[in-house]
Design an enzyme around this catalytic site. Structure first.
Site, PDB file in Angstrom:
ATOM      1  N   HIS A  94       8.258  -4.887   2.966  1.00 15.09           N
ATOM      2  CA  HIS A  94       8.763  -4.154   4.129  1.00 15.09           C
ATOM      3  C   HIS A  94       7.783  -3.059   4.572  1.00 15.09           C
ATOM      4  O   HIS A  94       7.528  -2.890   5.778  1.00 15.09           O
ATOM      5  CB  HIS A  94      10.137  -3.528   3.848  1.00 15.09           C
ATOM      6  CG  HIS A  94      10.503  -2.547   4.912  1.00 15.09           C
ATOM      7  ND1 HIS A  94      11.002  -2.931   6.141  1.00 15.09           N
ATOM      8  CD2 HIS A  94      10.322  -1.199   4.977  1.00 15.09           C
ATOM      9  CE1 HIS A  94      11.141  -1.863   6.907  1.00 15.09           C
ATOM     10  NE2 HIS A  94      10.739  -0.802   6.221  1.00 15.09           N
ATOM     11  N   ASP A 147      -7.154   3.195   6.038  1.00 12.63           N
ATOM     12  CA  ASP A 147      -6.672   2.586   4.794  1.00 12.63           C
ATOM     13  C   ASP A 147      -5.966   3.663   4.006  1.00 12.63           C
ATOM     14  O   ASP A 147      -6.284   4.851   4.157  1.00 12.63           O
ATOM     15  CB  ASP A 147      -7.833   2.067   3.934  1.00 12.63           C
ATOM     16  CG  ASP A 147      -8.503   3.210   3.182  1.00 12.63           C
ATOM     17  OD1 ASP A 147      -9.321   3.923   3.789  1.00 12.63           O
ATOM     18  OD2 ASP A 147      -8.159   3.437   2.001  1.00 12.63           O
ATOM     19  N   CYS A 200      10.941  -8.307   8.932  1.00 13.81           N
ATOM     20  CA  CYS A 200      10.281  -8.767   7.706  1.00 13.81           C
ATOM     21  C   CYS A 200      11.255  -9.570   6.843  1.00 13.81           C
ATOM     22  O   CYS A 200      12.470  -9.525   7.041  1.00 13.81           O
ATOM     23  CB  CYS A 200       9.685  -7.593   6.916  1.00 13.81           C
ATOM     24  SG  CYS A 200      10.834  -6.731   5.842  1.00 13.81           S
ATOM     25  N   ASP A 216     -14.795  -0.570  -0.738  1.00  7.02           N
ATOM     26  CA  ASP A 216     -15.285   0.806  -0.882  1.00  7.02           C
ATOM     27  C   ASP A 216     -16.327   0.804  -1.998  1.00  7.02           C
ATOM     28  O   ASP A 216     -16.361  -0.095  -2.843  1.00  7.02           O
ATOM     29  CB  ASP A 216     -14.128   1.777  -1.158  1.00  7.02           C
ATOM     30  CG  ASP A 216     -14.528   3.226  -0.839  1.00  7.02           C
ATOM     31  OD1 ASP A 216     -15.712   3.472  -0.506  1.00  7.02           O
ATOM     32  OD2 ASP A 216     -13.663   4.115  -0.921  1.00  7.02           O
ATOM     33  N   SER A 217     -17.150   1.828  -1.978  1.00  4.17           N
ATOM     34  CA  SER A 217     -18.358   1.820  -2.807  1.00  4.17           C
ATOM     35  C   SER A 217     -18.149   2.141  -4.284  1.00  4.17           C
ATOM     36  O   SER A 217     -19.033   1.921  -5.091  1.00  4.17           O
ATOM     37  CB  SER A 217     -19.348   2.811  -2.216  1.00  4.17           C
ATOM     38  OG  SER A 217     -18.700   4.052  -2.001  1.00  4.17           O
ATOM     39  N   CYS A 228      13.639  -4.350  11.991  1.00  9.41           N
ATOM     40  CA  CYS A 228      12.473  -4.920  11.307  1.00  9.41           C
ATOM     41  C   CYS A 228      12.732  -6.405  11.051  1.00  9.41           C
ATOM     42  O   CYS A 228      13.818  -6.797  10.625  1.00  9.41           O
ATOM     43  CB  CYS A 228      12.226  -4.195   9.993  1.00  9.41           C
ATOM     44  SG  CYS A 228      10.838  -4.871   9.059  1.00  9.41           S
TER      45      CYS A 228
HETATM   46  N1  GUN Z   1     -11.545   7.058   0.490  1.00 18.19           N
HETATM   47  C1  GUN Z   1     -10.926   8.138   1.049  1.00 18.19           C
HETATM   48  N2  GUN Z   1     -11.832   9.089   1.383  1.00 18.19           N
HETATM   49  C2  GUN Z   1     -13.052   8.610   1.028  1.00 18.19           C
HETATM   50  C3  GUN Z   1     -14.388   9.144   1.132  1.00 18.19           C
HETATM   51  O1  GUN Z   1     -14.635  10.256   1.600  1.00 18.19           O
HETATM   52  N3  GUN Z   1     -15.400   8.334   0.648  1.00 18.19           N
HETATM   53  C4  GUN Z   1     -15.150   7.087   0.112  1.00 18.19           C
HETATM   54  N4  GUN Z   1     -16.189   6.376  -0.337  1.00 18.19           N
HETATM   55  N5  GUN Z   1     -13.913   6.585   0.009  1.00 18.19           N
HETATM   56  C5  GUN Z   1     -12.887   7.331   0.466  1.00 18.19           C
HETATM   57 ZN    ZN Z   2      11.575  -4.809   6.865  1.00 20.10          ZN
END
Ligand code: GUN
Ligand code: ZN
Length: 375
Positions: free
Chosen positions: A337, A269, A309, A95-96, A307
């Site tokens: 887990h 994510d 794991c 991510d930036s 599970c």
């Molecule tokens: N992570 C969760 N939402 C965002 C978003 O809107 N922009 C960026 N860069 N990362 C995120």
């Molecule tokens: Zn597990």
């Protein structure tokens, strides 16, 4: 002329009833099956987990947040990129940095130039520009890099939402110019526009004019109502190109993964599964188990019977309860887990799309997670 991108997306199956799909996303370091959940770490580590353990859990791609001034581009260049440095051979998404600064450090200030913030290390004032973010992500060598975007909280209203959306488009153009390794790294644009359907639509249309390898949907999952959240996702995937990956940022609750996959998202994510594990909370098909609760003190079952794991095959709820206050070991076992749970959820979701029974999968998932009461 169209730029050659460093990824390819092969659609393997599409659900005839919903917008769900299964794809193979071929990235420079690894091929990823989508829809995929990406666990989140900070540059070089994923709290309490080793790269080999993530591989064992069948994790194909992780997200890493960049650190701005701990070790710089020179060190990473010498180490031949972060993959090598941290010994993670599979795919990496970075991510930036802007979102992190704005969401973690309340003192960040946004100008047209970039994000101004005080360094958490030494209090110095720093400026993160689109160019600086690209330079860091280029030196990391991630398979997917995110543009620097201007993110407002999802419940923000008024002219600030529109300003942030248009600024994100201008910053995307600066990122595209500054990106030095289009042959081996993929830059994604991030659709903004708050909860305003018109702004979202303008943003998707504007961004998809650019020849980018993939797109993200940002600025959601910040406590807005589910109905608004899902509507923005639905609208965005309607306008995003079918042949490119769609990444929904910051989403990781099981129900959202299921619903948003039905709406056509491919990647997710979230810190939630790993963070909640560190508080002793284990993810199960019916919700969550708070292992610190007394009710587990004599419970000799694994977290989840189904599970496979390493935690579930070796430890009981009672044991995890008894060590729940000895932070590191318990955190590690529950983290293993919870990541296994997310990977398993996505694997069974993909399988159901491939076998043409995704609607039934959704129904079963909902029945288990939200059982109707017995009257
Ligand atoms: N992570 C969760 N939402 C965002 C978003 O809107 N922009 C960026 N860069 N990362 C995120
Ligand atoms: Zn597990």
């Amino acid at each position: 002329m169209a730029v050659k991108h460093a990824l390819s997306l092969k659609i393997l199956a599409e659900c005839p009833t919903t917008k769900a799909r299964v794809c193979k996303l071929v990235l420079p370091h690894h091929t990823v099956d989508t829809p995929v959940f990406m666990p989140v770490g900070t540059q070089g580590t994923l709290k309490g987990m080793l790269p080999a353990q993530l591989e064992e859990l069948d994790c194909q791609i992780i997200l890493t947040r960049i650190r701005l001034n701990n070790y710089g581009p020179e060190l990473l260049d010498k180490a031949d990129g972060l993959h090598n440095f941290m010994n993670w051979k599979r795919a990496l998404l970075t991510d930036s940095g802007g979102f992190q600064m704005v969401s973690l450090l309340k003192l960040a200030e946004i100008t047209e130039e970039g994000v101004k913030f005080q360094s958490p290390h030494d209090g110095r004032e720093m400026l993160l520009t689109p160019e600086h973010s690209m330079a860091i992500q280029n030196s990391i060598g991630s398979d997917i890099m995110m543009q620097l975007d201007d993110v407002v909280h999802s419940t923000t209203k008024g002219p600030r939402v529109e300003e942030a959306m248009y600024r994100s488009i201008r910053w995307l153009d600066r990122c595209m110019k500054a990106h030095k390794r289009t042959d081996c790294q993929n830059l994604f644009g991030i659709v903004q526009g708050g909860l305003d359907p018109e702004l979202r639509k303008i943003c998707v249309q504007e961004m998809t004019k650019r020849d980018l390898p993939g797109f993200a949907i940002g600025g959601l999952s910040g406590g807005e109502e589910k109905a608004h959240f899902w509507r923005m996702v639905h609208l965005s995937t309607d306008y995003l190109p079918r042949n490119k990956p769609r990444y929904l940022m910051g989403v990781g609750y099981a129900v959202d993964l299921v619903v948003c996959s039905a709406l056509g998202c491919d990647m997710y994510d979230c810190v939630f599964p790993t963070r909640t594990a560190r508080f002793g909370s284990a993810l199960v098909p019916t919700g969550q188990l708070q292992l610190k609760n007394k009710q587990y003190a004599r419970d000799f079952r694994p977290i989840d019977d189904n599970c496979s794991c390493s935690t579930c095959s070796r430890y009981t709820r009672a044991y995890l309860h008894s060590i729940a206050t000895q932070e590191t070991v318990a955190c590690h076992l529950v983290t293993v887990h919870n990541i296994a749970y997310q990977m398993n959820l996505m694997r069974t979701l993909r399988q159901s799309i491939l076998e043409g029974r995704f609607p039934q999968f959704v129904q079963d998932f909902m029945d288990t997670m939200y059982p109707s009461r017995n009257y």
